[in-house]
Design a protein around this motif. Structure first.
Motif, PDB file in Angstrom:
ATOM      1  N   ILE A 284       5.263  -6.365  17.363  1.00  0.00           N
ATOM      2  CA  ILE A 284       4.129  -6.669  16.481  1.00  0.00           C
ATOM      3  C   ILE A 284       3.819  -8.158  16.579  1.00  0.00           C
ATOM      4  O   ILE A 284       4.717  -8.978  16.735  1.00  0.00           O
ATOM      5  N   ASP A 285       2.529  -8.471  16.524  1.00  0.00           N
ATOM      6  CA  ASP A 285       2.126  -9.870  16.573  1.00  0.00           C
ATOM      7  C   ASP A 285       1.015 -10.114  15.555  1.00  0.00           C
ATOM      8  O   ASP A 285       0.772  -9.272  14.676  1.00  0.00           O
ATOM      9  N   ALA A 286       0.315 -11.225  15.692  1.00  0.00           N
ATOM     10  CA  ALA A 286      -0.693 -11.580  14.682  1.00  0.00           C
ATOM     11  C   ALA A 286      -1.795 -10.526  14.570  1.00  0.00           C
ATOM     12  O   ALA A 286      -2.323 -10.281  13.481  1.00  0.00           O
ATOM     13  N   ALA A 287      -2.135  -9.871  15.694  1.00  0.00           N
ATOM     14  CA  ALA A 287      -3.187  -8.848  15.649  1.00  0.00           C
ATOM     15  C   ALA A 287      -2.715  -7.631  14.852  1.00  0.00           C
ATOM     16  O   ALA A 287      -3.473  -7.051  14.056  1.00  0.00           O
ATOM     17  N   THR A 288      -1.449  -7.249  15.061  1.00  0.00           N
ATOM     18  CA  THR A 288      -0.898  -6.127  14.291  1.00  0.00           C
ATOM     19  C   THR A 288      -0.963  -6.456  12.802  1.00  0.00           C
ATOM     20  O   THR A 288      -1.299  -5.607  11.970  1.00  0.00           O
ATOM     21  N   VAL A 289      -0.657  -7.710  12.511  1.00  0.00           N
ATOM     22  CA  VAL A 289      -0.624  -8.129  11.105  1.00  0.00           C
ATOM     23  C   VAL A 289      -2.026  -8.087  10.492  1.00  0.00           C
ATOM     24  O   VAL A 289      -2.198  -7.683   9.346  1.00  0.00           O
ATOM     25  N   ARG A 290      -3.010  -8.446  11.296  1.00  0.00           N
ATOM     26  CA  ARG A 290      -4.389  -8.377  10.786  1.00  0.00           C
ATOM     27  C   ARG A 290      -4.730  -6.936  10.388  1.00  0.00           C
ATOM     28  O   ARG A 290      -5.302  -6.678   9.338  1.00  0.00           O
ATOM     29  N   LEU A 291      -4.351  -5.998  11.250  1.00  0.00           N
ATOM     30  CA  LEU A 291      -4.611  -4.581  10.955  1.00  0.00           C
ATOM     31  C   LEU A 291      -3.856  -4.131   9.706  1.00  0.00           C
ATOM     32  O   LEU A 291      -4.407  -3.443   8.844  1.00  0.00           O
ATOM     33  N   ALA A 292      -2.594  -4.547   9.637  1.00  0.00           N
ATOM     34  CA  ALA A 292      -1.767  -4.142   8.491  1.00  0.00           C
ATOM     35  C   ALA A 292      -2.310  -4.757   7.203  1.00  0.00           C
ATOM     36  O   ALA A 292      -2.373  -4.103   6.164  1.00  0.00           O
ATOM     37  N   ARG A 293      -2.752  -5.995   7.285  1.00  0.00           N
ATOM     38  CA  ARG A 293      -3.285  -6.694   6.113  1.00  0.00           C
ATOM     39  C   ARG A 293      -4.567  -6.016   5.611  1.00  0.00           C
ATOM     40  O   ARG A 293      -4.779  -5.841   4.418  1.00  0.00           O
ATOM     41  N   GLN A 294      -5.378  -5.598   6.594  1.00  0.00           N
ATOM     42  CA  GLN A 294      -6.628  -4.918   6.246  1.00  0.00           C
ATOM     43  C   GLN A 294      -6.333  -3.613   5.490  1.00  0.00           C
ATOM     44  O   GLN A 294      -6.956  -3.299   4.483  1.00  0.00           O
ATOM     45  N   LEU A 295      -5.370  -2.880   6.019  1.00  0.00           N
ATOM     46  CA  LEU A 295      -5.006  -1.618   5.382  1.00  0.00           C
ATOM     47  C   LEU A 295      -4.427  -1.869   3.983  1.00  0.00           C
ATOM     48  O   LEU A 295      -4.757  -1.170   3.023  1.00  0.00           O
ATOM     49  N   TRP A 296      -3.617  -2.906   3.890  1.00  0.00           N
ATOM     50  CA  TRP A 296      -2.990  -3.257   2.606  1.00  0.00           C
ATOM     51  C   TRP A 296      -4.064  -3.628   1.584  1.00  0.00           C
ATOM     52  O   TRP A 296      -4.044  -3.167   0.435  1.00  0.00           O
ATOM     53  N   ASP A 297      -5.015  -4.451   2.015  1.00  0.00           N
ATOM     54  CA  ASP A 297      -6.090  -4.863   1.102  1.00  0.00           C
ATOM     55  C   ASP A 297      -6.898  -3.651   0.637  1.00  0.00           C
ATOM     56  O   ASP A 297      -7.328  -3.568  -0.508  1.00  0.00           O
ATOM     57  N   ARG A 298      -7.103  -2.740   1.549  1.00  0.00           N
ATOM     58  CA  ARG A 298      -7.855  -1.527   1.215  1.00  0.00           C
ATOM     59  C   ARG A 298      -7.080  -0.694   0.189  1.00  0.00           C
ATOM     60  O   ARG A 298      -7.653  -0.159  -0.760  1.00  0.00           O
ATOM     61  N   ALA A 299      -5.780  -0.634   0.383  1.00  0.00           N
ATOM     62  CA  ALA A 299      -4.933   0.122  -0.555  1.00  0.00           C
ATOM     63  C   ALA A 299      -4.972  -0.530  -1.938  1.00  0.00           C
ATOM     64  O   ALA A 299      -5.035   0.161  -2.963  1.00  0.00           O
ATOM     65  N   ILE A 300      -4.970  -1.862  -1.971  1.00  0.00           N
ATOM     66  CA  ILE A 300      -5.046  -2.563  -3.267  1.00  0.00           C
ATOM     67  C   ILE A 300      -6.396  -2.257  -3.922  1.00  0.00           C
ATOM     68  O   ILE A 300      -6.493  -1.909  -5.098  1.00  0.00           O
ATOM     69  N   HIS A 301      -7.450  -2.354  -3.112  1.00  0.00           N
ATOM     70  CA  HIS A 301      -8.817  -2.136  -3.597  1.00  0.00           C
ATOM     71  C   HIS A 301      -8.967  -0.730  -4.212  1.00  0.00           C
ATOM     72  O   HIS A 301      -9.669  -0.557  -5.191  1.00  0.00           O
ATOM     73  N   LEU A 302      -8.287   0.221  -3.607  1.00  0.00           N
ATOM     74  CA  LEU A 302      -8.382   1.603  -4.100  1.00  0.00           C
ATOM     75  C   LEU A 302      -7.359   1.889  -5.205  1.00  0.00           C
ATOM     76  O   LEU A 302      -7.251   3.009  -5.683  1.00  0.00           O
ATOM     77  N   GLY A 303      -6.594   0.860  -5.576  1.00  0.00           N
ATOM     78  CA  GLY A 303      -5.612   1.024  -6.638  1.00  0.00           C
ATOM     79  C   GLY A 303      -4.374   1.808  -6.203  1.00  0.00           C
ATOM     80  O   GLY A 303      -3.649   2.354  -7.034  1.00  0.00           O
ATOM     81  N   LEU A 304      -4.107   1.857  -4.897  1.00  0.00           N
ATOM     82  CA  LEU A 304      -2.965   2.633  -4.411  1.00  0.00           C
ATOM     83  C   LEU A 304      -1.683   1.800  -4.402  1.00  0.00           C
ATOM     84  O   LEU A 304      -0.583   2.353  -4.407  1.00  0.00           O
ATOM     85  N   VAL A 305      -1.820   0.476  -4.315  1.00  0.00           N
ATOM     86  CA  VAL A 305      -0.655  -0.402  -4.444  1.00  0.00           C
ATOM     87  C   VAL A 305      -1.062  -1.621  -5.281  1.00  0.00           C
ATOM     88  O   VAL A 305      -2.244  -1.913  -5.419  1.00  0.00           O
ATOM     89  N   LYS A 306      -0.047  -2.285  -5.796  1.00  0.00           N
ATOM     90  CA  LYS A 306      -0.321  -3.548  -6.507  1.00  0.00           C
ATOM     91  C   LYS A 306      -0.123  -4.682  -5.523  1.00  0.00           C
ATOM     92  O   LYS A 306       0.703  -4.570  -4.614  1.00  0.00           O
TER      93      LYS A 306
END
Ligand code: GLV
Ligand code: MG
Length: 307
Positions: A284-306
Motif C-alpha cells: 500500500i502507498d499514498a494512492a491506496t491511502v487516498r482511496l481508503a480515506r475517501q471510503l472512510w470519509d464516505r462512511a463518516i458522512h453516512l453515519g456508519l463510523v465515527k
C-alpha cells in the motif's frame, strides 16, 4: 460533501397518493416526475399536483427534486417557471431531461436566477442534467461546466439507446439483460464518460433505473457495475429497489475494516519514515491511502463510523 444521493426514487407526478408514501421511504432523494411517466393529457394536471405535494408534504430532510419535460417541448419551460415560482423554496433541484447542449443549462440557470430574485429566495435551486442522447454525450464537457447550480449528471439509458439506435434487449429498455447481447458491459463507455465529466466538475454521477423491479439480482448487478465505474447513486422506479441500491452505494462493514487497516498501517509506516507498507501481503502507498480515506470519509458522512 454533498448530501448523499445513493437512491433516487422516481415517482409519477400525476399520482398524488404515491408522493406521501415516497416521502416516508428510505430513498435519499425523491424525484417527482413530470416527464416520461406522465401521459401527455395529464401534463398540466401533474404540474399542479407536484406543486401541491411539494408544499403540503413534510419531506423530513429528504432531498426533493422534480423532473421537468425537456426544453424542446411545449411543457418544459412552463414546468421550470411554475416549479421555480411556486416551489422554489422547497425544491432542491430541477432535473432536466434530454440535455443536448450547454445552452439548455444556461437557459435554465438564467431563468431560475430571475425566479429567485423575483421571489427573494436566498437558497439556490439546483439543476440535474440527464444525458440521454448521442449529442448530449458528445457535448458533455461543456454541459458539465455550464453552471455552478449543477449537482448531478444522470445517464438515461433507455433514451440513449434510442438515440444511438442500439438494439432493444428487454421489455423496458432500462438496463436489463445487457450482457445477453454484448460481452462486457454495453454502456461502459457512455457511463464512464459521464462519470469522468461529472467528477472533473465536482458533481455527482447517477445511473439510470433498472426496469425490472421483480429482479433483485439483476438490479444488484446493475448497481454494482455503476458503483464500480464511479457512480454515486442510481434511480429506483419501485420502492423495493431502494434498500438494495442504498446497500450497494454504501461502504460495507468489510470495506470499512479494510480501510481502517490500511490507514493504520500507513500511519505506522509514516512514523517509521516510510512511504509504503505491507498489509496482508499487499503493497500500500499514498494512492491506496487516498482511496481508503475517501471510503472512510464516505462512511463518516453516512453515519456508519465515527471520525
Ligand atoms: C431515463 O430517463 C432513461 O431514458 O433511461
Ligand atoms: Mg429518458
Amino acid at each position: 460533501m454533498m448530501k448523499p444521493r445513493r437512491s433516487i426514487l422516481s415517482v409519477p407526478g400525476h399520482i398524488e397518493k404515491m408522493h406521501r408514501k415516497a416521502s416516508k421511504s428510505p430513498a435519499d432523494v425523491i424525484m417527482l416526475d413530470l416527464e416520461d411517466s406522465v401521459p401527455v393529457n395529464e401534463k398540466d394536471n401533474a404540474r399542479k399536483i407536484v406543486i401541491r405535494s411539494l408544499e403540503s408534504i413534510d419531506w423530513a430532510g429528504k432531498t426533493v427534486t422534480a423532473r421537468i419535460n425537456s426544453l424542446d417541448t411545449a411543457f418544459g419551460y412552463r414546468d421550470l417557471i411554475a416549479l421555480g415560482q411556486e416551489s422554489g423554496s422547497i425544491l432542491d433541484a430541477v432535473v432536466i431531461p434530454k440535455v443536448d447542449h450547454c445552452g439548455d443549462i444556461h437557459f435554465a440557470d438564467r431563468l431560475l436566477r430571475g425566479v429567485e430574485m423575483h421571489r427573494g429566495l436566498s437558497r439556490q435551486i439546483g439543476i440535474e442534467a440527464i444525458i440521454e442522447s448521442a449529442i448530449g454525450l458528445e457535448k458533455i464537457s461543456e454541459i458539465a461546466g455550464a453552471s455552478n447550480r449543477l449537482k448531478t449528471l444522470v445517464f438515461g439509458v433507455a433514451d440513449y439507446s434510442a438515440s444511438i439506435g442500439a438494439r432493444l434487449v428487454s421489455i423496458s429498455g432500462h438496463g436489463e439483460k445487457e450482457e445477453s447481447l454484448y460481452p462486457g458491459h454495453r454502456w461502459n463507455f457512455a457511463l464512464s464518460r459521464i462519470v469522468m465529466a461529472a467528477k472533473a466538475h465536482g458533481v455527482m454521477a447517477i445511473d439510470a433505473p433498472y426496469g425490472n423491479y421483480t429482479d433483485p439480482d439483476g438490479l444488484r448487478r446493475s448497481a454494482l457495475i455503476a458503483c464500480a465505474l464511479g457512480c454515486d447513486g442510481k434511480w429506483a422506479i419501485h420502492p423495493d429497489q431502494i434498500e438494495p441500491i442504498n446497500t450497494v452505494f454504501s461502504p460495507s462493514a468489510e470495506d470499512i475494516d479494510r480501510a481502517r487497516k490500511v490507514l493504520a498501517a500507513y500511519d505506522k509506516a509514516r512514523s517509521n519514515g516510510r512511504g509504503a507498507a505491507a498489509v496482508d501481503g499487499r503493497m500500500i502507498d499514498a494512492a491506496t491511502v487516498r482511496l481508503a480515506r475517501q471510503l472512510w470519509d464516505r462512511a463518516i458522512h453516512l453515519g456508519l463510523v465515527k471520525s
